[in-house]
Design a protein around this motif. Structure first.
Motif, PDB file in Angstrom:
ATOM      1  N   VAL A  24      -0.263  -9.722  -0.737  1.00 45.17           N
ATOM      2  CA  VAL A  24      -0.013  -8.323  -1.043  1.00 45.17           C
ATOM      3  C   VAL A  24      -1.340  -7.768  -1.537  1.00 45.17           C
ATOM      4  CG1 VAL A  24       1.198  -6.734  -2.603  1.00 45.17           C
ATOM      5  CG2 VAL A  24       2.406  -8.697  -1.609  1.00 45.17           C
ATOM      6  N   ALA A  25      -1.670  -6.587  -1.080  1.00 37.89           N
ATOM      7  CA  ALA A  25      -2.934  -5.976  -1.480  1.00 37.89           C
ATOM      8  C   ALA A  25      -2.670  -4.614  -2.117  1.00 37.89           C
ATOM      9  CB  ALA A  25      -3.849  -5.836  -0.266  1.00 37.89           C
ATOM     10  N   ILE A  26      -3.666  -4.148  -2.818  1.00 36.55           N
ATOM     11  CA  ILE A  26      -3.659  -2.810  -3.390  1.00 36.55           C
ATOM     12  C   ILE A  26      -5.000  -2.178  -3.076  1.00 36.55           C
ATOM     13  CG2 ILE A  26      -1.978  -3.230  -5.217  1.00 36.55           C
ATOM     14  CD1 ILE A  26      -4.317  -3.653  -7.157  1.00 36.55           C
ATOM     15  N   GLY A  27      -5.046  -0.868  -3.096  1.00 35.91           N
ATOM     16  CA  GLY A  27      -6.298  -0.196  -2.801  1.00 35.91           C
ATOM     17  C   GLY A  27      -6.438   1.103  -3.554  1.00 35.91           C
ATOM     18  N   LYS A  28      -7.686   1.462  -3.730  1.00 38.02           N
ATOM     19  CA  LYS A  28      -8.053   2.700  -4.416  1.00 38.02           C
ATOM     20  C   LYS A  28      -8.850   3.518  -3.408  1.00 38.02           C
ATOM     21  CE  LYS A  28     -10.598   4.134  -8.515  1.00 38.02           C
ATOM     22  NZ  LYS A  28     -11.338   3.653  -9.683  1.00 38.02           N
ATOM     23  N   GLY A  29      -8.443   4.770  -3.198  1.00 36.13           N
ATOM     24  CA  GLY A  29      -9.064   5.528  -2.130  1.00 36.13           C
ATOM     25  C   GLY A  29      -9.639   6.858  -2.541  1.00 36.13           C
ATOM     26  N   ARG A  30     -10.337   7.439  -1.544  1.00 38.51           N
ATOM     27  CA  ARG A  30     -10.916   8.766  -1.692  1.00 38.51           C
ATOM     28  C   ARG A  30     -11.134   9.351  -0.299  1.00 38.51           C
ATOM     29  NH1 ARG A  30     -14.813   4.875  -2.649  1.00 38.51           N
ATOM     30  NH2 ARG A  30     -16.799   5.135  -1.564  1.00 38.51           N
ATOM     31  N   THR A  31     -11.346  10.650  -0.251  1.00 36.80           N
ATOM     32  CA  THR A  31     -11.631  11.326   1.008  1.00 36.80           C
ATOM     33  C   THR A  31     -13.101  11.718   1.047  1.00 36.80           C
ATOM     34  OG1 THR A  31     -10.988  13.466   0.066  1.00 36.80           O
ATOM     35  CG2 THR A  31      -9.277  12.223   1.237  1.00 36.80           C
ATOM     36  N   GLY A  32     -13.640  11.819   2.258  1.00 34.55           N
ATOM     37  CA  GLY A  32     -15.021  12.242   2.432  1.00 34.55           C
ATOM     38  C   GLY A  32     -15.667  11.588   3.636  1.00 34.55           C
ATOM     39  N   ASP A  33     -16.814  12.078   4.026  1.00 37.79           N
ATOM     40  CA  ASP A  33     -17.571  11.545   5.165  1.00 37.79           C
ATOM     41  C   ASP A  33     -16.746  11.498   6.448  1.00 37.79           C
ATOM     42  OD1 ASP A  33     -19.867  11.331   3.691  1.00 37.79           O
ATOM     43  OD2 ASP A  33     -19.789   9.158   3.457  1.00 37.79           O
ATOM     44  N   GLY A  34     -15.851  12.459   6.636  1.00 41.70           N
ATOM     45  CA  GLY A  34     -15.081  12.542   7.871  1.00 41.70           C
ATOM     46  C   GLY A  34     -13.771  11.795   7.873  1.00 41.70           C
ATOM     47  N   GLY A  35     -13.320  11.326   6.725  1.00 41.16           N
ATOM     48  CA  GLY A  35     -12.060  10.588   6.721  1.00 41.16           C
ATOM     49  C   GLY A  35     -11.673  10.106   5.349  1.00 41.16           C
ATOM     50  N   VAL A  36     -11.149   8.876   5.319  1.00 38.42           N
ATOM     51  CA  VAL A  36     -10.739   8.250   4.067  1.00 38.42           C
ATOM     52  C   VAL A  36     -11.510   6.953   3.863  1.00 38.42           C
ATOM     53  CG1 VAL A  36      -8.432   9.259   3.980  1.00 38.42           C
ATOM     54  CG2 VAL A  36      -8.775   7.101   5.154  1.00 38.42           C
ATOM     55  N   ILE A  88      -7.279  -9.462  16.052  1.00 39.12           N
ATOM     56  CA  ILE A  88      -6.599  -8.183  15.875  1.00 39.12           C
ATOM     57  C   ILE A  88      -5.668  -8.314  14.672  1.00 39.12           C
ATOM     58  CG2 ILE A  88      -5.039  -6.469  16.899  1.00 39.12           C
ATOM     59  CD1 ILE A  88      -7.761  -6.711  18.336  1.00 39.12           C
ATOM     60  N   ILE A  89      -5.756  -7.353  13.766  1.00 30.98           N
ATOM     61  CA  ILE A  89      -4.953  -7.351  12.538  1.00 30.98           C
ATOM     62  C   ILE A  89      -4.260  -6.007  12.421  1.00 30.98           C
ATOM     63  CG2 ILE A  89      -5.027  -7.486  10.016  1.00 30.98           C
ATOM     64  CD1 ILE A  89      -7.715  -9.077  10.396  1.00 30.98           C
ATOM     65  N   LEU A  90      -2.941  -6.035  12.266  1.00 27.64           N
ATOM     66  CA  LEU A  90      -2.189  -4.827  11.962  1.00 27.64           C
ATOM     67  C   LEU A  90      -2.174  -4.662  10.451  1.00 27.64           C
ATOM     68  CD1 LEU A  90      -0.279  -2.447  12.622  1.00 27.64           C
ATOM     69  CD2 LEU A  90       1.612  -4.102  12.466  1.00 27.64           C
ATOM     70  N   MET A  91      -2.604  -3.501   9.997  1.00 32.63           N
ATOM     71  CA  MET A  91      -2.561  -3.172   8.577  1.00 32.63           C
ATOM     72  C   MET A  91      -1.603  -1.994   8.417  1.00 32.63           C
ATOM     73  SD  MET A  91      -5.656  -2.022   5.971  1.00 32.63           S
ATOM     74  CE  MET A  91      -6.089  -0.542   6.873  1.00 32.63           C
ATOM     75  N   THR A  92      -0.597  -2.161   7.565  1.00 32.73           N
ATOM     76  CA  THR A  92       0.319  -1.072   7.252  1.00 32.73           C
ATOM     77  C   THR A  92       0.262  -0.824   5.753  1.00 32.73           C
ATOM     78  OG1 THR A  92       2.211  -2.553   6.924  1.00 32.73           O
ATOM     79  CG2 THR A  92       1.882  -1.686   9.144  1.00 32.73           C
ATOM     80  N   TYR A  93       0.419   0.423   5.368  1.00 31.06           N
ATOM     81  CA  TYR A  93       0.481   0.688   3.932  1.00 31.06           C
ATOM     82  C   TYR A  93       1.140   2.021   3.627  1.00 31.06           C
ATOM     83  CZ  TYR A  93      -4.104   3.114   4.584  1.00 31.06           C
ATOM     84  OH  TYR A  93      -5.143   3.907   5.008  1.00 31.06           O
ATOM     85  N   GLY A  94       1.798   2.012   2.501  1.00 27.62           N
ATOM     86  CA  GLY A  94       2.282   3.227   1.878  1.00 27.62           C
ATOM     87  C   GLY A  94       1.363   3.534   0.719  1.00 27.62           C
ATOM     88  N   GLY A  95       1.662   4.590   0.042  1.00 29.31           N
ATOM     89  CA  GLY A  95       0.855   4.921  -1.120  1.00 29.31           C
ATOM     90  C   GLY A  95       1.184   6.299  -1.642  1.00 29.31           C
ATOM     91  N   ARG A  96       0.424   6.706  -2.628  1.00 27.99           N
ATOM     92  CA  ARG A  96       0.610   8.010  -3.258  1.00 27.99           C
ATOM     93  C   ARG A  96      -0.724   8.687  -3.502  1.00 27.99           C
ATOM     94  NH1 ARG A  96       4.924   7.227  -1.665  1.00 27.99           N
ATOM     95  NH2 ARG A  96       6.896   7.157  -2.790  1.00 27.99           N
ATOM     96  N   MET A  97      -0.685  10.017  -3.367  1.00 28.97           N
ATOM     97  CA  MET A  97      -1.799  10.874  -3.721  1.00 28.97           C
ATOM     98  C   MET A  97      -1.245  11.898  -4.703  1.00 28.97           C
ATOM     99  SD  MET A  97      -3.346  14.024  -3.591  1.00 28.97           S
ATOM    100  CE  MET A  97      -2.288  14.891  -2.486  1.00 28.97           C
ATOM    101  N   VAL A  98      -1.901  12.022  -5.829  1.00 37.37           N
ATOM    102  CA  VAL A  98      -1.468  12.984  -6.839  1.00 37.37           C
ATOM    103  C   VAL A  98      -2.687  13.773  -7.288  1.00 37.37           C
ATOM    104  CG1 VAL A  98      -0.359  13.298  -9.085  1.00 37.37           C
ATOM    105  CG2 VAL A  98       0.333  11.391  -7.623  1.00 37.37           C
ATOM    106  N   THR A  99      -2.554  15.087  -7.294  1.00 38.22           N
ATOM    107  CA  THR A  99      -3.624  15.960  -7.767  1.00 38.22           C
ATOM    108  C   THR A  99      -3.011  17.264  -8.259  1.00 38.22           C
ATOM    109  OG1 THR A  99      -5.813  16.865  -7.250  1.00 38.22           O
ATOM    110  CG2 THR A  99      -4.133  17.072  -5.540  1.00 38.22           C
ATOM    111  N   SER A 100      -3.806  18.037  -8.940  1.00 35.39           N
ATOM    112  CA  SER A 100      -3.354  19.351  -9.390  1.00 35.39           C
ATOM    113  C   SER A 100      -3.477  20.343  -8.222  1.00 35.39           C
ATOM    114  CB  SER A 100      -4.216  19.817 -10.562  1.00 35.39           C
ATOM    115  OG  SER A 100      -5.559  19.958 -10.127  1.00 35.39           O
ATOM    116  N   ASN A 143      -0.901   0.369  -0.844  1.00 37.90           N
ATOM    117  CA  ASN A 143      -0.415  -1.011  -0.973  1.00 37.90           C
ATOM    118  C   ASN A 143      -0.372  -1.676   0.420  1.00 37.90           C
ATOM    119  OD1 ASN A 143       1.664   0.791  -0.309  1.00 37.90           O
ATOM    120  ND2 ASN A 143       3.228  -0.591  -1.044  1.00 37.90           N
ATOM    121  N   PRO A 144      -1.525  -2.108   0.940  1.00 37.48           N
ATOM    122  CA  PRO A 144      -1.576  -2.687   2.285  1.00 37.48           C
ATOM    123  C   PRO A 144      -0.881  -4.039   2.420  1.00 37.48           C
ATOM    124  CG  PRO A 144      -3.760  -1.987   1.564  1.00 37.48           C
ATOM    125  CD  PRO A 144      -2.860  -1.943   0.371  1.00 37.48           C
ATOM    126  N   LEU A 145      -0.295  -4.220   3.592  1.00 32.73           N
ATOM    127  CA  LEU A 145       0.211  -5.503   4.073  1.00 32.73           C
ATOM    128  C   LEU A 145      -0.432  -5.744   5.434  1.00 32.73           C
ATOM    129  CD1 LEU A 145       3.990  -5.128   3.195  1.00 32.73           C
ATOM    130  CD2 LEU A 145       2.282  -6.510   1.975  1.00 32.73           C
TER     131      LEU A 145
END
Length: 158
Positions: A138-150, A81-93, A121-123
Motif C-alpha cells: 500500500v502506498a501513499i503520496g503527496k502531490g502538487r500541480t504545475g509544469d503542465g500536470g501533476v 508494464i505496471i497499472l497504478m490506481t489511486y484515489g485521493g483528496r484535494m482540499v483548498t479554500s 493512496n496508490p495501489l
C-alpha cells in the motif's frame, strides 16, 4: 501505538491534456483529465507514463473538496508494464482553487504546501516478476500541480 514507517518509491510527473468538463452531476462537478505523457523515478524503479493509457475522473464535491479517481499505466525502463490506481483528496479554500487548478504554472512545492492539500493512496498491479513486490504494498503520496500536470512523491507504507 507505533508510528507508520514509509519508504520513498518514486516521484512521478504526469503531463495532462486539457480537461473534459462533464459538468455538475448528482455526485459533484465531474472533470476528466487524460494523461498525455510523463515519467517517474526512484531508487527501485523508473520509467515513463504510457501516453493516453489513463487519467483522472475527478470531481469537485458539494463541500468544495476534490475526489480523485485515477487509473494509469506505467512502463519501466526495462519494459515492465505496471497499472497504478489511486484515489485521493484535494482540499483548498475557494480563493486558492484557481491556483490549484493552474496545471501550467511553474512547479511550486512551497506554494502547494501552503495553499492546498493533495494526497493519494496508490495501489499497483503487474504480471512482471521483477516488480511483483508492488502487488503487495500500500502506498501513499503527496502531490502538487504545475509544469503542465501533476507531480506526486510516492511512498510505500511499511
Amino acid at each position: 501505538m507505533s508510528e507508520l514507517k514509509t519508504e520513498f518509491l518514486f516521484e512521478i510527473r504526469i503531463q495532462i491534456q486539457p480537461p473534459m468538463d462533464v459538468g455538475q452531476g448528482p455526485d459533484g462537478h465531474r472533470m476528466i483529465f487524460m494523461a498525455k505523457s510523463g515519467h517517474f523515478e526512484g531508487p527501485k524503479l523508473k520509467g515513463e507514463v504510457i501516453s493516453m493509457s489513463g487519467g483522472d475522473w475527478s470531481r469537485v464535491r458539494a463541500d468544495g473538496s476534490g475526489a480523485i479517481d485515477v487509473r494509469q499505466c506505467l512502463k519501466t525502463h526495462d519494459g515492465a508494464i505496471i497499472l497504478m490506481t489511486y484515489g485521493g483528496r484535494m482540499v483548498t479554500s475557494p480563493e486558492n482553487f484557481e491556483y490549484f487548478m493552474d496545471y501550467f504554472k511553474p512547479d511550486d512545492p512551497q506554494g502547494a504546501e501552503e495553499r492546498y492539500y493533495l494526497r493519494i493512496n496508490p495501489l499497483f498491479e503487474t504480471g512482471d516478476e521483477r516488480y511483483a513486490w508492488l502487488n503487495n504494498i500500500v502506498a501513499i503520496g503527496k502531490g502538487r500541480t504545475g509544469d503542465g500536470g501533476v507531480i506526486h512523491e510516492v511512498f510505500a507504507v511499511n
